[in-house]
Design an enzyme around this catalytic site. Sequence first.
Site, short mmCIF file in Angstrom:
data_model
loop_
_atom_site.label_atom_id
_atom_site.label_comp_id
_atom_site.label_asym_id
_atom_site.label_seq_id
_atom_site.Cartn_x
_atom_site.Cartn_y
_atom_site.Cartn_z
N GLY A 133 0.81 -0.98 -0.25
CA GLY A 133 -0.01 0.07 0.07
C GLY A 133 0.80 1.06 0.21
O GLY A 133 0.52 2.28 0.77
N THR A 179 -8.93 -1.62 7.73
CA THR A 179 -9.94 -1.88 8.08
C THR A 179 -10.59 -3.31 7.49
O THR A 179 -10.28 -3.40 6.89
CB THR A 179 -10.92 -1.12 8.44
OG1 THR A 179 -11.05 0.07 7.24
CG2 THR A 179 -10.90 0.10 9.79
N HIS A 184 -13.89 11.64 10.68
CA HIS A 184 -12.87 10.94 10.29
C HIS A 184 -12.77 12.24 9.13
O HIS A 184 -13.60 12.63 8.62
CB HIS A 184 -12.48 9.69 9.27
CG HIS A 184 -11.82 9.06 10.99
ND1 HIS A 184 -12.70 8.08 11.41
CD2 HIS A 184 -11.01 8.53 11.36
CE1 HIS A 184 -12.15 7.84 12.59
NE2 HIS A 184 -10.79 7.32 12.02
N HIS A 185 -11.83 12.19 8.09
CA HIS A 185 -10.84 13.07 7.21
C HIS A 185 -12.49 11.77 5.72
O HIS A 185 -13.04 11.46 6.19
CB HIS A 185 -9.61 13.15 5.92
CG HIS A 185 -9.47 11.55 5.98
ND1 HIS A 185 -10.00 10.70 4.76
CD2 HIS A 185 -9.20 10.14 7.10
CE1 HIS A 185 -9.54 9.04 5.15
NE2 HIS A 185 -9.51 8.90 6.16
N LYS A 242 -11.88 8.55 3.72
CA LYS A 242 -12.01 7.77 4.45
C LYS A 242 -13.55 5.88 4.29
O LYS A 242 -14.72 6.80 3.45
CB LYS A 242 -12.24 7.11 5.73
CG LYS A 242 -12.51 5.71 7.10
CD LYS A 242 -12.60 6.17 8.39
CE LYS A 242 -12.99 5.51 9.26
NZ LYS A 242 -11.22 4.32 8.73
N1 LIG Z 1 -4.43 0.86 11.99
C1 LIG Z 1 -4.42 2.08 11.91
O1 LIG Z 1 -3.82 3.07 12.98
C2 LIG Z 1 -4.84 3.56 11.05
C3 LIG Z 1 -5.42 2.36 9.59
N2 LIG Z 1 -6.50 3.20 8.94
C4 LIG Z 1 -7.10 2.24 8.14
O2 LIG Z 1 -5.92 1.69 7.05
C5 LIG Z 1 -6.33 1.28 5.31
C6 LIG Z 1 -5.40 2.44 4.64
O3 LIG Z 1 -5.95 3.75 4.59
P1 LIG Z 1 -5.21 5.14 3.80
O4 LIG Z 1 -3.46 4.36 3.53
O5 LIG Z 1 -6.08 6.07 4.53
O6 LIG Z 1 -5.76 5.09 2.17
P2 LIG Z 1 -5.26 4.90 0.84
O7 LIG Z 1 -6.65 4.87 0.13
O8 LIG Z 1 -4.63 6.38 1.40
O9 LIG Z 1 -3.94 3.87 1.24
C7 LIG Z 1 -4.28 2.62 1.04
C8 LIG Z 1 -3.35 2.26 -0.56
O10 LIG Z 1 -3.61 0.78 -0.77
C9 LIG Z 1 -3.92 0.41 -2.62
N3 LIG Z 1 -4.23 -0.64 -2.44
C10 LIG Z 1 -5.39 -0.93 -2.68
N4 LIG Z 1 -4.90 -2.03 -2.75
C11 LIG Z 1 -3.46 -2.70 -2.90
C12 LIG Z 1 -3.17 -4.63 -3.43
N5 LIG Z 1 -3.89 -5.34 -3.11
N6 LIG Z 1 -2.63 -4.16 -3.44
C13 LIG Z 1 -1.67 -2.86 -2.84
N7 LIG Z 1 -1.88 -1.50 -2.88
C14 LIG Z 1 -3.16 -1.68 -2.36
C15 LIG Z 1 -4.50 1.67 -2.63
O11 LIG Z 1 -4.45 1.72 -4.10
P3 LIG Z 1 -5.76 2.87 -5.37
O12 LIG Z 1 -5.35 3.96 -4.84
O13 LIG Z 1 -5.28 2.85 -6.17
O14 LIG Z 1 -6.54 1.77 -4.34
C16 LIG Z 1 -3.44 3.02 -1.55
O15 LIG Z 1 -2.61 3.98 -2.49
C17 LIG Z 1 -7.72 1.46 5.96
O16 LIG Z 1 -8.67 0.69 6.10
C18 LIG Z 1 -7.77 2.38 7.11
O17 LIG Z 1 -8.94 2.11 7.72
C19 LIG Z 1 -5.65 4.39 8.50
C20 LIG Z 1 -4.83 4.86 9.34
C21 LIG Z 1 -4.22 4.66 10.80
O1 LIG Z 2 -9.10 5.67 7.60
C1 LIG Z 2 -8.68 5.51 8.25
O2 LIG Z 2 -8.32 7.02 8.74
C2 LIG Z 2 -8.75 5.11 10.06
N1 LIG Z 2 -9.06 4.27 10.35
C3 LIG Z 2 -8.84 3.31 11.48
C4 LIG Z 2 -9.95 3.09 11.87
O3 LIG Z 2 -10.67 2.88 11.19
O4 LIG Z 2 -10.80 2.75 13.15
C5 LIG Z 2 -8.07 3.55 12.31
C6 LIG Z 2 -7.92 5.46 12.14
O5 LIG Z 2 -9.45 5.68 13.07
C7 LIG Z 2 -7.57 6.02 11.48
#
Ligand SMILES: NC(=O)C1=CN([C@@H]2O[C@H](COP(=O)(O)OP(=O)(O)OC[C@H]3O[C@@H](n4cnc5c(N)ncnc54)[C@H](OP(=O)(O)O)[C@@H]3O)[C@@H](O)[C@H]2O)C=CC1
Ligand SMILES: O=C(O)C1=N[C@H](C(=O)O)C[C@H](O)C1
Length: 250
Positions: free
Chosen positions: A10, A80, A135-136, A139
């Site tokens: 990712g 998630t 959230h933003h 999401k």
């Molecule tokens: N646990 C935590 O603390 C946190 C968890 N999260 C979670 O993390 C996840 C990602 O969030 P976020 O970074 O904001 O999302 P983004 O959409 O910014 O990033 C996800 C990235 O993953 C890529 N992607 C999708 N499928 C694949 C794959 N099969 N192989 C490789 N890359 C892939 C997407 O590509 P494309 O754009 O082409 O779809 C995109 O570049 C969400 O589920 C979010 O809720 C977020 C923040 C904190």
């Molecule tokens: O998508 C996000 O940004 C986040 N995802 C996680 C969640 O769904 O709880 C963690 C955090 O809230 C940011």
Amino acid sequence: MSKLRVAVIGRAGRMGSEACRAVEAADDMELVAALGRGDELRTLADSGAQVAVELTHPDSVMENVEFCITHGIHAVVGTTGWTDERLARVRGLLADAPGTGVLIAPNFGIGAVLTMRFAQQAARFFESVEIVELHHPNKVDAPSGTAVRTAQLVAEARREAGRGDQPDATITALEGARGADVDGIPVHAVRLRGLIAHQEVLFGDEGETLTIRHDSMNRASFMPGVLLGVRRVVDTPGLTFGLEHFMDLG
Ligand SMILES: NC(=O)C1=CN([C@@H]2O[C@H](COP(=O)(O)OP(=O)(O)OC[C@H]3O[C@@H](n4cnc5c(N)ncnc54)[C@H](OP(=O)(O)O)[C@@H]3O)[C@@H](O)[C@H]2O)C=CC1
Ligand SMILES: O=C(O)C1=N[C@H](C(=O)O)C[C@H](O)C1
């Protein structure tokens, strides 16, 4: 001392790009692969990665985690979308890969983990509880994984304390007005430009309320938790759900 060989899945995402920077900046880690959408998962195995950090999309995460487990690569997962069925599938795969560890962390923020713990502690003392996550607007899922996990922990603590349903005399309401029901706890999801990731757990009883609030101001705030997960998962076979298990909270 040899460095931990880490991959990020990712890499182009909001979290994935931050994780690449954090791993590159860590003295004890080496970023050996960074995969974006469409990249071959085989790259992970070819890179010799010991740990993969998975930060993609709920529709992608299962395939990636399955690949890691079946190739003996430990996984630190922030994505998630975790249902009981998905977790059971991961446990089943891990049963055939006894040395491999998977950490699934609903939230890597240290303060967010503490929020969940404090909410769990407070739950038995209050008649009413509701959760608001904010959230933003980019999401993809609602409610947040953190809010779902918080609701489950609070509901479990209420059950253990013998608390029944909370009072709510609503007879008529527009659909959605009382939020989503997660294990009996109302969860409200706000999507607002300018926000990153925030959560309030509101408790109430006769004459008093308690609000536990956590704010992530940027995505760098998640990185100490990601790195902690990477360091600990290599010595923790099986499935660990929640970063709190690596935080020695007592
Ligand atoms: N646990 C935590 O603390 C946190 C968890 N999260 C979670 O993390 C996840 C990602 O969030 P976020 O970074 O904001 O999302 P983004 O959409 O910014 O990033 C996800 C990235 O993953 C890529 N992607 C999708 N499928 C694949 C794959 N099969 N192989 C490789 N890359 C892939 C997407 O590509 P494309 O754009 O082409 O779809 C995109 O570049 C969400 O589920 C979010 O809720 C977020 C923040 C904190
Ligand atoms: O998508 C996000 O940004 C986040 N995802 C996680 C969640 O769904 O709880 C963690 C955090 O809230 C940011």
